[in-house]
Design a protein around this motif. Structure first.
Motif, mmCIF file in Angstrom:
data_model
loop_
_atom_site.group_PDB
_atom_site.id
_atom_site.type_symbol
_atom_site.label_atom_id
_atom_site.label_comp_id
_atom_site.label_asym_id
_atom_site.label_seq_id
_atom_site.Cartn_x
_atom_site.Cartn_y
_atom_site.Cartn_z
ATOM 1 N N ASN A 14 0.879 -1.205 0.221
ATOM 2 C CA ASN A 14 -0.137 0.053 -0.075
ATOM 3 C C ASN A 14 0.862 1.322 0.136
ATOM 4 O OD1 ASN A 14 0.776 0.226 2.558
ATOM 5 N ND2 ASN A 14 -1.254 -0.905 3.380
ATOM 6 N N VAL A 15 2.229 1.144 0.188
ATOM 7 C CA VAL A 15 3.196 2.339 -0.155
ATOM 8 C C VAL A 15 4.064 1.834 -1.181
ATOM 9 C CG1 VAL A 15 4.927 3.603 1.143
ATOM 10 C CG2 VAL A 15 2.981 2.837 2.389
ATOM 11 N N LEU A 16 3.952 2.481 -2.483
ATOM 12 C CA LEU A 16 4.988 2.350 -3.614
ATOM 13 C C LEU A 16 6.105 3.503 -3.559
ATOM 14 C CD1 LEU A 16 2.071 1.509 -6.208
ATOM 15 C CD2 LEU A 16 3.390 0.186 -4.603
ATOM 16 N N VAL A 17 7.422 3.169 -3.381
ATOM 17 C CA VAL A 17 8.386 3.947 -3.544
ATOM 18 C C VAL A 17 9.130 3.868 -4.716
ATOM 19 C CG1 VAL A 17 10.583 4.482 -2.146
ATOM 20 C CG2 VAL A 17 8.892 3.713 -0.770
ATOM 21 N N PHE A 18 9.141 4.872 -5.558
ATOM 22 C CA PHE A 18 9.607 4.763 -6.913
ATOM 23 C C PHE A 18 11.018 5.221 -6.746
ATOM 24 C CE2 PHE A 18 5.105 5.668 -7.291
ATOM 25 C CZ PHE A 18 4.574 4.975 -8.584
ATOM 26 N N PRO A 19 11.773 4.786 -7.783
ATOM 27 C CA PRO A 19 13.291 4.730 -7.756
ATOM 28 C C PRO A 19 13.633 6.382 -8.049
ATOM 29 C CG PRO A 19 12.512 3.728 -9.779
ATOM 30 C CD PRO A 19 11.220 3.739 -9.088
ATOM 31 N N ASP A 20 12.958 7.203 -8.748
ATOM 32 C CA ASP A 20 13.471 8.376 -9.190
ATOM 33 C C ASP A 20 12.212 9.138 -9.208
ATOM 34 O OD1 ASP A 20 12.547 8.237 -11.567
ATOM 35 O OD2 ASP A 20 14.464 7.305 -12.074
ATOM 36 N N LEU A 21 12.394 10.681 -9.366
ATOM 37 C CA LEU A 21 11.300 11.352 -9.294
ATOM 38 C C LEU A 21 10.530 11.413 -10.737
ATOM 39 C CD1 LEU A 21 9.717 13.728 -7.977
ATOM 40 C CD2 LEU A 21 11.499 15.306 -9.179
ATOM 41 N N GLN A 22 11.353 11.109 -11.874
ATOM 42 C CA GLN A 22 10.409 10.983 -13.139
ATOM 43 C C GLN A 22 9.657 9.832 -13.026
ATOM 44 O OE1 GLN A 22 12.681 11.966 -17.002
ATOM 45 N NE2 GLN A 22 14.171 10.787 -15.828
ATOM 46 N N ALA A 23 10.030 8.807 -12.424
ATOM 47 C CA ALA A 23 9.086 7.590 -12.348
ATOM 48 C C ALA A 23 7.644 7.910 -11.507
ATOM 49 C CB ALA A 23 9.774 6.235 -11.851
ATOM 50 N N GLY A 24 7.975 8.434 -10.277
ATOM 51 C CA GLY A 24 6.975 8.872 -9.383
ATOM 52 C C GLY A 24 6.184 9.893 -9.757
ATOM 53 N N ASN A 25 6.452 10.768 -10.510
ATOM 54 C CA ASN A 25 5.791 11.867 -11.032
ATOM 55 C C ASN A 25 4.895 11.497 -12.027
ATOM 56 O OD1 ASN A 25 5.221 14.614 -12.855
ATOM 57 N ND2 ASN A 25 5.327 15.255 -10.576
ATOM 58 N N ILE A 26 5.373 10.678 -13.148
ATOM 59 C CA ILE A 26 4.665 10.316 -14.159
ATOM 60 C C ILE A 26 3.511 9.004 -13.705
ATOM 61 C CG2 ILE A 26 4.641 8.495 -16.139
ATOM 62 C CD1 ILE A 26 7.445 9.813 -16.547
ATOM 63 N N GLY A 27 3.843 8.092 -12.564
ATOM 64 C CA GLY A 27 3.264 7.303 -11.960
ATOM 65 C C GLY A 27 2.047 7.833 -11.401
ATOM 66 N N TYR A 28 2.070 8.792 -10.528
ATOM 67 C CA TYR A 28 0.665 9.200 -9.836
ATOM 68 C C TYR A 28 -0.029 10.066 -10.849
ATOM 69 C CZ TYR A 28 1.060 14.434 -9.150
ATOM 70 O OH TYR A 28 0.956 15.585 -9.440
ATOM 71 N N LYS A 29 0.478 10.419 -11.749
ATOM 72 C CA LYS A 29 -0.315 11.283 -12.652
ATOM 73 C C LYS A 29 -1.194 10.342 -13.715
ATOM 74 C CE LYS A 29 1.897 15.834 -12.563
ATOM 75 N NZ LYS A 29 2.455 16.816 -13.454
ATOM 76 N N LEU A 30 -0.432 9.216 -14.135
ATOM 77 C CA LEU A 30 -1.288 7.975 -14.732
ATOM 78 C C LEU A 30 -2.514 7.536 -13.949
ATOM 79 C CD1 LEU A 30 1.787 5.950 -16.353
ATOM 80 C CD2 LEU A 30 0.011 7.357 -17.635
ATOM 81 N N VAL A 31 -2.004 7.251 -12.966
ATOM 82 C CA VAL A 31 -3.299 6.768 -11.912
ATOM 83 C C VAL A 31 -4.236 7.975 -11.695
ATOM 84 C CG1 VAL A 31 -3.732 5.568 -9.804
ATOM 85 C CG2 VAL A 31 -1.883 5.009 -10.819
ATOM 86 N N GLN A 32 -4.000 9.181 -11.553
ATOM 87 C CA GLN A 32 -4.984 10.069 -11.401
ATOM 88 C C GLN A 32 -5.891 10.112 -12.467
ATOM 89 O OE1 GLN A 32 -3.315 14.055 -11.071
ATOM 90 N NE2 GLN A 32 -4.909 14.889 -9.833
ATOM 91 N N ARG A 33 -5.136 10.151 -13.539
ATOM 92 C CA ARG A 33 -6.177 10.483 -14.748
ATOM 93 C C ARG A 33 -6.785 9.135 -15.313
ATOM 94 N NH1 ARG A 33 -6.458 15.910 -14.481
ATOM 95 N NH2 ARG A 33 -4.560 16.886 -13.925
ATOM 96 N N PHE A 34 -6.009 8.290 -15.472
ATOM 97 C CA PHE A 34 -6.896 6.923 -16.080
ATOM 98 C C PHE A 34 -7.591 6.287 -15.119
ATOM 99 C CE2 PHE A 34 -2.950 6.871 -19.179
ATOM 100 C CZ PHE A 34 -3.627 7.165 -20.193
ATOM 101 N N ALA A 35 -7.330 6.188 -13.823
ATOM 102 C CA ALA A 35 -8.205 5.681 -12.767
ATOM 103 C C ALA A 35 -9.174 6.609 -12.168
ATOM 104 C CB ALA A 35 -7.175 4.818 -11.923
ATOM 105 N N LYS A 36 -8.993 7.721 -12.587
ATOM 106 C CA LYS A 36 -9.914 8.989 -11.979
ATOM 107 C C LYS A 36 -9.676 8.890 -10.497
ATOM 108 C CE LYS A 36 -13.346 9.223 -15.555
ATOM 109 N NZ LYS A 36 -12.629 8.338 -16.638
ATOM 110 N N ALA A 37 -8.587 8.564 -10.053
ATOM 111 C CA ALA A 37 -8.254 8.759 -8.539
ATOM 112 C C ALA A 37 -7.983 10.303 -8.098
ATOM 113 C CB ALA A 37 -6.620 7.967 -8.549
ATOM 114 N N GLN A 38 -8.435 10.183 -6.585
ATOM 115 C CA GLN A 38 -8.097 11.481 -6.113
ATOM 116 C C GLN A 38 -6.582 11.643 -5.524
ATOM 117 O OE1 GLN A 38 -10.206 12.272 -2.334
ATOM 118 N NE2 GLN A 38 -9.895 14.535 -2.396
ATOM 119 N N ALA A 39 -5.795 12.524 -5.847
ATOM 120 C CA ALA A 39 -4.517 12.653 -5.562
ATOM 121 C C ALA A 39 -4.260 13.765 -4.523
ATOM 122 C CB ALA A 39 -3.623 12.787 -6.809
ATOM 123 N N ILE A 40 -3.915 13.412 -3.362
ATOM 124 C CA ILE A 40 -4.094 14.377 -2.449
ATOM 125 C C ILE A 40 -2.526 14.536 -2.051
ATOM 126 C CG2 ILE A 40 -4.427 15.000 0.017
ATOM 127 C CD1 ILE A 40 -6.648 12.638 -0.298
ATOM 128 N N GLY A 41 -2.052 15.986 -2.216
ATOM 129 C CA GLY A 41 -0.657 16.237 -1.969
ATOM 130 C C GLY A 41 -0.264 17.315 -3.295
#
Length: 331
Positions: free
Chosen positions: A269-296
């Motif tokens: 339930n906690v995903l630690v990405f190896p760098d900022l590029q992966a993390g930033n892209i990853g959360y935005k993919l989930v936010q947009r495609f899965a219509k997730a609420q991204a708090i932060g």
């Protein structure tokens, strides 16, 4: 109960005082009214009172209950300037420079946090992340035992069985472009603590890679492997495992094949990405495609709560980040 409703209730249970450094900004004023009316936190607005009152009147915003501090005229100015001088004199800051610097709204607000006049700080609707982190690191500094300030997003994915009933934390998605193995370990530990404090969940931390348990060989994989070992040694009480691919982290059928016996794989339930590029892209993919609420992004690692906003934030985003900051301030 939805995640933000839970966090609002936690904030109300032990109300804290939060300073909003961009007190003259319209979204901030709208957020202030909603925060106070919902009893989420007590609020201090930083800025010129005449400008704040005039804008609030045009917006039809009620600021009853909010405090206003003007850095140019505040009775606290000399105290803050003297304290900042003592903190930074070895870096070449003179008393005259200190007086000038603390008149900046973000520096003034950060001094309020440092000296305990407020419990936390939120800014970033019109300022950059660097504008906020710089005074935070100079004045409030990192918490004991924490080597790096990082960020996490609370992701609430509708109709999702992954994570903790659709709630996952993604880190680091906003601060550290290329963390080394020690920083990556620190980010993992900080995010696990955030998961417990804000979400009330038992953190299961996956250190993400394009490899699972040696399936690929590369220096980038070695960094994640080493970071995992460092985090496990530092906090043997936490469930941290890696290196894991994303599917092995959250899908139990994949985990049983790729990482059998792991107490994290398939249940992370906690995903630690190896760098900022992966993390930033990853959360935005989930936010947009899965219509997730991204708090932060929610900042981690400061000695006292300091949180950044996206410059594209809505006033509701500000309300939510203030609620998170208030809960962080509860200790």
């Amino acid at each position: 109960m939805k995640l933000m409703e839970q966090i609002w209730n936690l904030a109300r249970s032990n109300k804290k005082k939060i300073v909003l450094a961009e007190g003259e900004e319209e979204r901030t004023l709208k957020a202030c009214e909603k925060i106070i009316s919902n009893k989420i936190a007590d609020i201090v607005l930083v800025g010129d009172e005449n400008i704040i009152r005039e804008k609030a009147s045009k917006l039809g915003v009620n600021l009853n209950g909010a405090e206003i501090e003007n850095p140019q005229t505040s009775a606290k100015l000399s105290t803050y300037a003297n304290e900042f001088y003592e903190l930074r004199k070895k870096k070449g800051i003179t008393p005259e420079k200190a007086d000038k610097i603390v008149r900046d709204p973000i520096y003034f607000a950060t001094m309020m946090v440092k000296l305990g006049d407020v419990d936390g700080l939120v800014s970033g609707a019109v300022h950059t992340t660097g504008d906020l982190l710089r005074p935070g690191l100079q004045i409030v500094k990192t918490a004991p035992g924490v080597s790096v300030v990082s960020s996490t997003f609370l992701m609430e994915v509708p109709n999702c069985d992954y994570g903790d009933k659709g709630v996952l934390l993604f880190a680091d998605c906003a601060v550290n472009p290329l963390p080394d193995e020690n920083q990556l370990a620190s980010i993992a530990i900080s995010t696990a603590e955030t998961a417990k404090k804000l979400c009330g969940i038992d953190p299961k931390v996956a250190m993400l890679s394009f490899s699972t348990k040696g399936s690929a060989k590369h220096d980038l994989v070695d960094k994640v492997v080493n970071a995992t070992k460092i985090a496990q040694k530092a906090r043997p009480d936490l469930k941290i495992d890696g290196e894991l691919q994303l599917d092995a982290s959250i899908v139990e059928s994949v985990a049983s094949l790729k990482a059998p016996g792991s107490d994290v794989a398939g249940k992370a339930n906690v995903l630690v990405f190896p760098d900022l590029q992966a993390g930033n892209i990853g959360y935005k993919l989930v936010q947009r495609f899965a219509k997730a609420q991204a708090i932060g992004p929610i900042s981690q690692g400061f000695a006292k709560p300091i949180n950044d906003l996206s410059r594209g934030c809505s006033f509701d985003d500000i309300v939510n980040v203030v609620a998170v900051t208030a809960v962080q301030a509860q200790g």
